[in-house]
Design a protein around this motif. Structure first.
Motif, PDB file in Angstrom:
ATOM      1  N   LEU A 119       0.921  -1.284  -0.180  1.00 51.87           N
ATOM      2  CA  LEU A 119       0.033  -0.060  -0.059  1.00 51.87           C
ATOM      3  C   LEU A 119       0.694   1.341   0.046  1.00 51.87           C
ATOM      4  O   LEU A 119       0.585   2.255  -0.812  1.00 51.87           O
ATOM      5  CB  LEU A 119      -0.948   0.051   1.195  1.00 51.87           C
ATOM      6  N   ILE A 120       1.988   1.172   0.857  1.00 49.59           N
ATOM      7  CA  ILE A 120       2.750   2.444   1.023  1.00 49.59           C
ATOM      8  C   ILE A 120       3.461   2.534  -0.688  1.00 49.59           C
ATOM      9  O   ILE A 120       3.948   3.763  -0.964  1.00 49.59           O
ATOM     10  CB  ILE A 120       3.728   2.243   2.091  1.00 49.59           C
ATOM     11  N   ALA A 121       4.233   1.202  -0.992  1.00 50.55           N
ATOM     12  CA  ALA A 121       4.659   1.325  -2.370  1.00 50.55           C
ATOM     13  C   ALA A 121       3.758   2.038  -3.340  1.00 50.55           C
ATOM     14  O   ALA A 121       4.259   2.788  -4.333  1.00 50.55           O
ATOM     15  CB  ALA A 121       5.229   0.007  -2.479  1.00 50.55           C
ATOM     16  N   SER A 122       2.411   1.534  -3.585  1.00 55.22           N
ATOM     17  CA  SER A 122       1.657   2.292  -4.454  1.00 55.22           C
ATOM     18  C   SER A 122       1.319   3.849  -4.055  1.00 55.22           C
ATOM     19  O   SER A 122       1.188   4.527  -4.889  1.00 55.22           O
ATOM     20  CB  SER A 122       0.254   1.618  -4.350  1.00 55.22           C
ATOM     21  N   GLN A 123       1.261   4.101  -3.104  1.00 53.06           N
ATOM     22  CA  GLN A 123       1.427   5.689  -2.530  1.00 53.06           C
ATOM     23  C   GLN A 123       2.441   6.305  -3.211  1.00 53.06           C
ATOM     24  O   GLN A 123       2.384   7.453  -3.870  1.00 53.06           O
ATOM     25  CB  GLN A 123       1.164   5.887  -1.174  1.00 53.06           C
ATOM     26  N   CYS A 124       3.471   5.818  -2.844  1.00 50.10           N
ATOM     27  CA  CYS A 124       4.929   6.313  -3.620  1.00 50.10           C
ATOM     28  C   CYS A 124       5.002   6.216  -4.965  1.00 50.10           C
ATOM     29  O   CYS A 124       5.124   7.509  -5.556  1.00 50.10           O
ATOM     30  CB  CYS A 124       6.049   5.499  -3.136  1.00 50.10           C
ATOM     31  N   TYR A 125       4.287   5.448  -5.606  1.00 50.49           N
ATOM     32  CA  TYR A 125       4.054   5.450  -7.037  1.00 50.49           C
ATOM     33  C   TYR A 125       3.205   6.513  -7.596  1.00 50.49           C
ATOM     34  O   TYR A 125       3.306   7.292  -8.642  1.00 50.49           O
ATOM     35  CB  TYR A 125       3.568   4.156  -7.664  1.00 50.49           C
ATOM     36  N   LEU A 126       1.777   6.713  -6.794  1.00 51.49           N
ATOM     37  CA  LEU A 126       1.124   7.686  -7.159  1.00 51.49           C
ATOM     38  C   LEU A 126       1.416   9.063  -6.976  1.00 51.49           C
ATOM     39  O   LEU A 126       1.358  10.087  -7.902  1.00 51.49           O
ATOM     40  CB  LEU A 126      -0.217   7.405  -6.565  1.00 51.49           C
ATOM     41  N   HIS A 127       2.418   9.128  -6.062  1.00 54.33           N
ATOM     42  CA  HIS A 127       2.856  10.792  -5.580  1.00 54.33           C
ATOM     43  C   HIS A 127       3.737  10.948  -6.505  1.00 54.33           C
ATOM     44  O   HIS A 127       3.842  12.100  -7.028  1.00 54.33           O
ATOM     45  CB  HIS A 127       3.044  10.858  -4.307  1.00 54.33           C
ATOM     46  N   ALA A 128       4.525   9.962  -7.095  1.00 58.20           N
ATOM     47  CA  ALA A 128       5.827  10.464  -7.834  1.00 58.20           C
ATOM     48  C   ALA A 128       5.210  10.485  -9.297  1.00 58.20           C
ATOM     49  O   ALA A 128       5.793  11.499  -9.939  1.00 58.20           O
ATOM     50  CB  ALA A 128       6.787   9.211  -8.055  1.00 58.20           C
ATOM     51  N   LEU A 139      12.059   2.314  -4.688  1.00 60.33           N
ATOM     52  CA  LEU A 139      12.653   2.505  -3.012  1.00 60.33           C
ATOM     53  C   LEU A 139      11.291   2.290  -2.208  1.00 60.33           C
ATOM     54  O   LEU A 139      11.573   2.181  -0.901  1.00 60.33           O
ATOM     55  CB  LEU A 139      12.978   4.228  -3.190  1.00 60.33           C
ATOM     56  N   GLY A 140      10.228   2.379  -2.799  1.00 62.43           N
ATOM     57  CA  GLY A 140       9.068   2.174  -1.948  1.00 62.43           C
ATOM     58  C   GLY A 140       8.804   0.985  -1.369  1.00 62.43           C
ATOM     59  O   GLY A 140       8.033   0.644  -0.427  1.00 62.43           O
ATOM     60  N   VAL A 141       9.258   0.028  -2.401  1.00 61.58           N
ATOM     61  CA  VAL A 141       8.988  -1.409  -2.013  1.00 61.58           C
ATOM     62  C   VAL A 141      10.233  -1.873  -0.668  1.00 61.58           C
ATOM     63  O   VAL A 141       9.520  -2.813   0.089  1.00 61.58           O
ATOM     64  CB  VAL A 141       9.303  -2.397  -3.169  1.00 61.58           C
ATOM     65  N   VAL A 156      10.401   7.433   2.081  1.00 63.88           N
ATOM     66  CA  VAL A 156      10.668   7.734   0.736  1.00 63.88           C
ATOM     67  C   VAL A 156       9.112   8.492   0.697  1.00 63.88           C
ATOM     68  O   VAL A 156       9.174   9.436  -0.047  1.00 63.88           O
ATOM     69  CB  VAL A 156      10.615   6.592  -0.104  1.00 63.88           C
ATOM     70  N   TRP A 157       8.012   7.853   1.188  1.00 61.97           N
ATOM     71  CA  TRP A 157       6.983   8.483   1.178  1.00 61.97           C
ATOM     72  C   TRP A 157       6.615   9.823   1.780  1.00 61.97           C
ATOM     73  O   TRP A 157       6.144  10.588   1.184  1.00 61.97           O
ATOM     74  CB  TRP A 157       5.685   7.510   1.793  1.00 61.97           C
ATOM     75  N   VAL A 158       7.081  10.067   2.995  1.00 65.24           N
ATOM     76  CA  VAL A 158       7.176  11.430   3.652  1.00 65.24           C
ATOM     77  C   VAL A 158       7.911  12.352   2.369  1.00 65.24           C
ATOM     78  O   VAL A 158       7.559  13.595   2.416  1.00 65.24           O
ATOM     79  CB  VAL A 158       7.649  11.234   5.308  1.00 65.24           C
ATOM     80  N   TYR A 159       9.010  11.947   2.208  1.00 66.59           N
ATOM     81  CA  TYR A 159       9.971  12.852   1.030  1.00 66.59           C
ATOM     82  C   TYR A 159       9.207  13.276  -0.127  1.00 66.59           C
ATOM     83  O   TYR A 159       9.317  14.386  -0.484  1.00 66.59           O
ATOM     84  CB  TYR A 159      11.185  11.931   0.875  1.00 66.59           C
ATOM     85  N   LEU A 160       8.218  12.215  -0.675  1.00 62.39           N
ATOM     86  CA  LEU A 160       7.520  12.586  -1.446  1.00 62.39           C
ATOM     87  C   LEU A 160       6.446  13.582  -1.315  1.00 62.39           C
ATOM     88  O   LEU A 160       6.106  14.222  -2.245  1.00 62.39           O
ATOM     89  CB  LEU A 160       7.081  11.412  -2.269  1.00 62.39           C
ATOM     90  N   LEU A 161       5.956  13.308  -0.064  1.00 58.35           N
ATOM     91  CA  LEU A 161       4.853  14.411   0.216  1.00 58.35           C
ATOM     92  C   LEU A 161       5.304  15.835   0.341  1.00 58.35           C
ATOM     93  O   LEU A 161       4.702  16.711  -0.015  1.00 58.35           O
ATOM     94  CB  LEU A 161       4.245  13.922   1.685  1.00 58.35           C
ATOM     95  N   PHE A 162       6.517  16.122   0.539  1.00 59.48           N
ATOM     96  CA  PHE A 162       7.101  17.409   0.882  1.00 59.48           C
ATOM     97  C   PHE A 162       7.812  17.994  -0.316  1.00 59.48           C
ATOM     98  O   PHE A 162       8.161  19.172  -0.348  1.00 59.48           O
ATOM     99  CB  PHE A 162       7.939  17.337   2.190  1.00 59.48           C
ATOM    100  N   LEU A 163       8.030  17.102  -1.296  1.00 61.85           N
ATOM    101  CA  LEU A 163       8.632  17.469  -2.554  1.00 61.85           C
ATOM    102  C   LEU A 163       7.799  18.473  -3.556  1.00 61.85           C
ATOM    103  O   LEU A 163       6.537  18.079  -3.376  1.00 61.85           O
ATOM    104  CB  LEU A 163       9.015  16.358  -3.477  1.00 61.85           C
ATOM    105  N   PRO A 164       8.306  19.596  -3.885  1.00 61.72           N
ATOM    106  CA  PRO A 164       7.428  20.235  -4.753  1.00 61.72           C
ATOM    107  C   PRO A 164       7.114  19.600  -6.204  1.00 61.72           C
ATOM    108  O   PRO A 164       7.963  18.924  -6.579  1.00 61.72           O
ATOM    109  CB  PRO A 164       8.139  21.486  -5.049  1.00 61.72           C
ATOM    110  N   THR A 165       6.088  20.070  -6.855  1.00 62.06           N
ATOM    111  CA  THR A 165       5.859  19.702  -8.044  1.00 62.06           C
ATOM    112  C   THR A 165       6.794  20.090  -8.904  1.00 62.06           C
ATOM    113  O   THR A 165       6.826  21.258  -9.032  1.00 62.06           O
ATOM    114  CB  THR A 165       4.334  19.863  -8.346  1.00 62.06           C
TER     115      THR A 165
END
Length: 67
Positions: free
Chosen positions: A14-23, A36-38, A46-55
Motif C-alpha cells: 500500500l505504501i509502495a503504491s502511494q509512492c508510485y502515485l505521488h511520484a 525505493l517504496g518497496v 520515501v513516502w514522507v519525502y515525496l509528500l514534501f517535494l514540490p511539483t
C-alpha cells in the motif's frame, strides 16, 4: 504468525503504491520511487519525502495519453 506477515506485506505494498502515485502526480521518476517504496521501513521515509517535494514545473516523464 502468517496473519501478521500478510498484514505487513499488504501495508508495505500500500505504501509502495502511494509512492508510485505521488511520484507520478508530481513528475518524478516513477520506477525509482516505486523501487525505493518497496524496501521495508525505508518506504516510509520515501513516502514522507515525496509528500514534501514540490511539483516539478516541467515533468521529467509525461504520462501516456490514451486516445
Amino acid at each position: 504468525m502468517t496473519a501478521l506477515v500478510t498484514l505487513l506485506l499488504s501495508i508495505n505494498m500500500l505504501i509502495a503504491s502511494q509512492c508510485y502515485l505521488h511520484a507520478k502526480r508530481k513528475g518524478y521518476p516513477v520506477r525509482l520511487f516505486l523501487v525505493l517504496g518497496v524496501i521495508p521501513y525505508f518506504n516510509l521515509v520515501v513516502w514522507v519525502y515525496l509528500l514534501f517535494l514540490p511539483t516539478l514545473e516541467k515533468p521529467l516523464f509525461k504520462p501516456k495519453s490514451t486516445p
